[in-house]
Write a protein that holds these residues in place. Structure first.
Motif, PDB file in Angstrom:
ATOM      1  N   GLN A 354       0.817  -1.217   0.000  1.00 33.16           N
ATOM      2  CA  GLN A 354       0.000   0.000   0.000  1.00 33.16           C
ATOM      3  C   GLN A 354       0.853   1.271   0.000  1.00 33.16           C
ATOM      4  O   GLN A 354       0.444   2.302  -0.544  1.00 33.16           O
ATOM      5  CB  GLN A 354      -0.913   0.017   1.224  1.00 33.16           C
ATOM      6  CG  GLN A 354      -1.913  -1.117   1.277  1.00 33.16           C
ATOM      7  CD  GLN A 354      -2.846  -0.976   2.461  1.00 33.16           C
ATOM      8  OE1 GLN A 354      -3.478   0.070   2.658  1.00 33.16           O
ATOM      9  NE2 GLN A 354      -2.939  -2.021   3.269  1.00 33.16           N
ATOM     10  N   ARG A 355       2.047   1.211   0.568  1.00 36.83           N
ATOM     11  CA  ARG A 355       2.879   2.415   0.685  1.00 36.83           C
ATOM     12  C   ARG A 355       3.609   2.751  -0.612  1.00 36.83           C
ATOM     13  O   ARG A 355       3.975   3.896  -0.839  1.00 36.83           O
ATOM     14  CB  ARG A 355       3.884   2.237   1.822  1.00 36.83           C
ATOM     15  CG  ARG A 355       3.232   2.031   3.186  1.00 36.83           C
ATOM     16  CD  ARG A 355       4.193   1.468   4.192  1.00 36.83           C
ATOM     17  NE  ARG A 355       4.645   0.119   3.831  1.00 36.83           N
ATOM     18  CZ  ARG A 355       5.433  -0.622   4.595  1.00 36.83           C
ATOM     19  NH1 ARG A 355       5.858  -0.157   5.765  1.00 36.83           N
ATOM     20  NH2 ARG A 355       5.796  -1.837   4.202  1.00 36.83           N
ATOM     21  N   LYS A 356       3.847   1.774  -1.464  1.00 38.42           N
ATOM     22  CA  LYS A 356       4.536   1.979  -2.743  1.00 38.42           C
ATOM     23  C   LYS A 356       3.920   1.032  -3.769  1.00 38.42           C
ATOM     24  O   LYS A 356       4.469  -0.005  -4.109  1.00 38.42           O
ATOM     25  CB  LYS A 356       6.033   1.712  -2.603  1.00 38.42           C
ATOM     26  CG  LYS A 356       6.387   0.479  -1.774  1.00 38.42           C
ATOM     27  CD  LYS A 356       7.871   0.319  -1.608  1.00 38.42           C
ATOM     28  CE  LYS A 356       8.204  -0.910  -0.762  1.00 38.42           C
ATOM     29  NZ  LYS A 356       9.652  -1.110  -0.575  1.00 38.42           N
ATOM     30  N   SER A 357       2.760   1.426  -4.252  1.00 33.16           N
ATOM     31  CA  SER A 357       1.938   0.524  -5.039  1.00 33.16           C
ATOM     32  C   SER A 357       1.993   0.798  -6.538  1.00 33.16           C
ATOM     33  O   SER A 357       1.126   0.330  -7.268  1.00 33.16           O
ATOM     34  CB  SER A 357       0.486   0.617  -4.569  1.00 33.16           C
ATOM     35  OG  SER A 357       0.031   1.955  -4.654  1.00 33.16           O
ATOM     36  N   ASN A 358       2.957   1.546  -7.007  1.00 33.12           N
ATOM     37  CA  ASN A 358       3.023   1.797  -8.442  1.00 33.12           C
ATOM     38  C   ASN A 358       3.362   0.522  -9.213  1.00 33.12           C
ATOM     39  O   ASN A 358       2.786   0.257 -10.270  1.00 33.12           O
ATOM     40  CB  ASN A 358       4.061   2.883  -8.741  1.00 33.12           C
ATOM     41  CG  ASN A 358       3.648   4.227  -8.170  1.00 33.12           C
ATOM     42  OD1 ASN A 358       2.455   4.528  -8.076  1.00 33.12           O
ATOM     43  ND2 ASN A 358       4.611   5.039  -7.766  1.00 33.12           N
ATOM     44  N   ASP A 359       4.324  -0.233  -8.700  1.00 36.78           N
ATOM     45  CA  ASP A 359       4.738  -1.474  -9.342  1.00 36.78           C
ATOM     46  C   ASP A 359       4.567  -2.626  -8.354  1.00 36.78           C
ATOM     47  O   ASP A 359       4.742  -2.448  -7.142  1.00 36.78           O
ATOM     48  CB  ASP A 359       6.203  -1.391  -9.792  1.00 36.78           C
ATOM     49  CG  ASP A 359       6.410  -0.309 -10.842  1.00 36.78           C
ATOM     50  OD1 ASP A 359       5.527  -0.161 -11.700  1.00 36.78           O
ATOM     51  OD2 ASP A 359       7.452   0.379 -10.783  1.00 36.78           O
ATOM     52  N   PRO A 360       4.254  -3.810  -8.845  1.00 30.70           N
ATOM     53  CA  PRO A 360       4.092  -4.946  -7.929  1.00 30.70           C
ATOM     54  C   PRO A 360       5.415  -5.370  -7.312  1.00 30.70           C
ATOM     55  O   PRO A 360       6.476  -5.307  -7.946  1.00 30.70           O
ATOM     56  CB  PRO A 360       3.504  -6.040  -8.828  1.00 30.70           C
ATOM     57  CG  PRO A 360       3.938  -5.674 -10.209  1.00 30.70           C
ATOM     58  CD  PRO A 360       3.980  -4.179 -10.247  1.00 30.70           C
TER      59      PRO A 360
END
Length: 594
Positions: A354-360
């Motif tokens: 959730q904190r860095k959700s741009n890339d999986p």
């Protein structure tokens, strides 16, 4: 005297036999024994023939087993007598051959067991590989466990698990599951099941746009309320909040709603938290953030809904080469509250933070992505195990795969086969406190249990009369499980059966599932069209049922009115009150007749 005795001896002894009198006596004794045995066998066989002829009405004789052809058809009396004489001659010939070869009659070379074994070997070539998996052994035995429970766990036992958890994860509990009762309150297919975190209540959502709260232990409906959704309910989950009950729901209309329910007053509040541009199939509740709800929709969006706020927060939009991926499933990590996995209309399971959700953070798939035969496959459901070290994914018209979270893409740990996942978007789940078993529904109407490590099917039971099982919800603390599907009820299964399952029709069911899967097209266009036709059929089925219910209720109401009217007309009352009643009752009766 001596001469007479010698003459008698000479007459008794054959002139052409070189054997001594002792050897000749042994030979005569042996021959007489063989003759007595043959006479006894022939007499016993004749007696058996007479008894069977006098008592049997089918063939009159016992059926003889031919090791080559194994013909068990009904024979006439003449044929039976001929076969009996042939068998006696064959047995005599086999006895002579055995004496000449100095081999016993029960040698493996002449017994029927070899032929049966060869037949079984030939049939094993057609057996599905799943049925050849090694069966797991029992590791939990109730008598030593009860003794240990009474005495107390000592230092000799390495496992600190309690009796309850060890019983829950045992093979004994899975193989003893049987149907306890059905929970019947819905007027449509039941699409979602969820236990309260303490295991005391069960919530079910249905196509009738209602949610029912059950006291599942006694099979009682505590509350049934309207969710205010405008489409089929796909998910209903309890929130682990104090005070009143809080139930979050998602549906085909894309809305995510929450209902606040009091045990005394009923529904206090029912409001919308957010909405997707397409159907929302699954929602996830985070263990360490009970006020946060994650939802995944067919618009490819993952939204975070805070029950304390009015608007949701956008987490990520899942894409594959600039194409939105319709999401069917979302599940939160049991230990890392910020991580979650999603799956949808492609063959990849993606893990996000959730904190860095741009890339999986990671992706998992069992196939090489450039293989055209897997282009139409997608994941209908993906869930974590008890500690988040493994992810279980169910593929449409394919198998169930278990991934190690530390493994690279294209690798899987285990593959579970035998079921069919083609008609609906099915769920998959673990069973046991440490995810000891894998459980899934099937288009054949059965529930399959696999042992996680051996991949062997250890339980198989019919769980839907209409043919499809979609939802499987294990109890959080006890070895119970609830299932639902196209039937309009919820089935509760408990480990109360006295015997282990025999599963006599399992092989044929797996064979039928494989045939139907082979005849099913795997192109994406055909899959979408098939899903649309399936949903249309379900809608028409529900609509027709509701029409029949309304028509039946109307007919009963009219019949009741006609009965009341006839009884009132036959009475000899002349007051104005009775005349007014006749006028009122005459209107509906006349309308129904017209």
């Amino acid at each position: 005297m001596e001469e007479n005795m010698s003459d008698d001896d000479n007459r008794e002894k054959p002139s052409d036999s070189p054997d001594s009198p002792t050897e000749n006596a042994k030979r005569l004794k042996t021959d007489s024994g063989c003759l007595e045995k043959s006479e006894e066998s022939s007499s016993s066989s004749n007696t058996t023939e007479q008894e069977s002829a006098s008592t049997s009405t089918d063939s009159g004789f016992p059926r003889s087993r031919n090791s080559k052809h194994r013909n068990y058809r009904t024979r006439t009396s003449d044929e039976a007598q001929e076969n009996q004489s042939d068998n006696e001659e064959d047995s005599a010939m086999r006895e002579e051959e055995s004496e000449d070869n100095m081999l016993p009659l029960s040698s493996p070379a002449s017994s029927d067991s070899t032929v049966i074994h060869d037949t079984d070997t030939d049939s094993d070539e057609e057996v599905h590989p799943t049925l050849k998996k090694p069966k797991p052994k029992h590791k939990w035995f109730i008598i030593p466990e009860v003794v240990t429970r009474q005495v107390g766990v000592s230092s000799k036992y390495q496992s600190p698990e309690l009796f309850q958890r060890r019983c829950y994860g045992s093979l004994h509990s899975v193989q003893r599951l049987e149907l306890m009762y059905k929970l019947e309150e819905h007027d449509g297919c039941v699409n979602s099941l969820n236990f309260h975190p303490d295991g005391s209540l069960l919530a079910s959502g249905s196509d009738d746009l209602k949610v029912v709260i059950w006291d599942w232990k006694i099979g009682k409906c505590l509350l049934k309320y309207d969710t205010k959704h405008r489409g089929n309910i796909f998910q209903s989950k309890f929130l682990n909040l104090s005070g009143d009950l809080h139930i979050a729901t998602s549906a085909r209309d894309g809305q995510v709603r929450i209902a606040q329910i009091s045990r005394e007053e009923g529904v206090r509040d029912n409001r919308k938290l957010g909405s997707h541009r397409g159907p929302c199939h699954k929602i996830a509740v985070l263990p360490e953030q009970p006020h946060i709800i994650l939802s995944a929709g067919e618009d490819g969006l993952v939204l975070s809904h805070d029950v304390r706020k009015n608007k949701p927060e956008r987490i990520v939009q899942v894409r594959d080469d600039d194409r939105e991926v319709a999401l069917y499933s979302i599940h939160g990590h049991p230990l890392k509250t910020q991580e979650f996995c999603v799956s949808g209309r492609d063959d990849v399971v993606r893990v996000y933070d959730q904190r860095k959700s741009n890339d999986p953070l990671a992706t998992y798939h069992p196939f090489k992505r450039n293989q055209s035969e897997y282009a139409g496959l997608h994941v209908t459901c993906a869930v974590y195990n008890h500690d988040g070290s493994e992810i279980l994914a169910s593929y449409n018209d394919a198998d169930i795969y278990l991934f190690d979270v530390n493994a690279p893409p294209g690798n899987f740990v285990h593959q579970y086969q035998g079921h069919r996942n083609g008609a609906t978007i099915k769920g998959v789940n673990f069973f046991g406190p440490r995810s000891e078993f894998v459980v899934s529904g099937s288009d054949c109407g059965n529930v399959y249990f696999w042992e996680k490590n051996t991949e062997a099917i250890v339980q198989w039971m019919l769980a839907d009369d209409n043919g499809v099982v979609n939802c499987l919800e294990p109890h959080p603390q006890l070895p119970f499980i609830c299932t639902s599907g196209l039937d309009w009820d919820v089935k509760v299964w408990v480990p109360s059966c006295e015997n282990e399952p025999t599963m006599p029709e399992l092989a044929q069911t797996i064979k039928n599932n494989n045939k139907s899967r082979a005849n099913w097209s795997t192109t994406s266009a055909d899959i979408n069209e098939s899903q649309m036709l399936w949903m249309l059929w379900r809608h028409l089925r529900s609509t027709n049922h509701m029409r029949r219910v309304v028509a039946s209720d109307t007919e009963n109401f009219v019949l009741q009115l006609q009965t009341n009217y006839s009884s009132s007309a036959s009475s000899s009352s002349s007051d104005s009150a009775s005349n007014d009643e006749d006028d009122v009752l005459d209107g509906p009766a006349g309308c129904s007749a017209s």
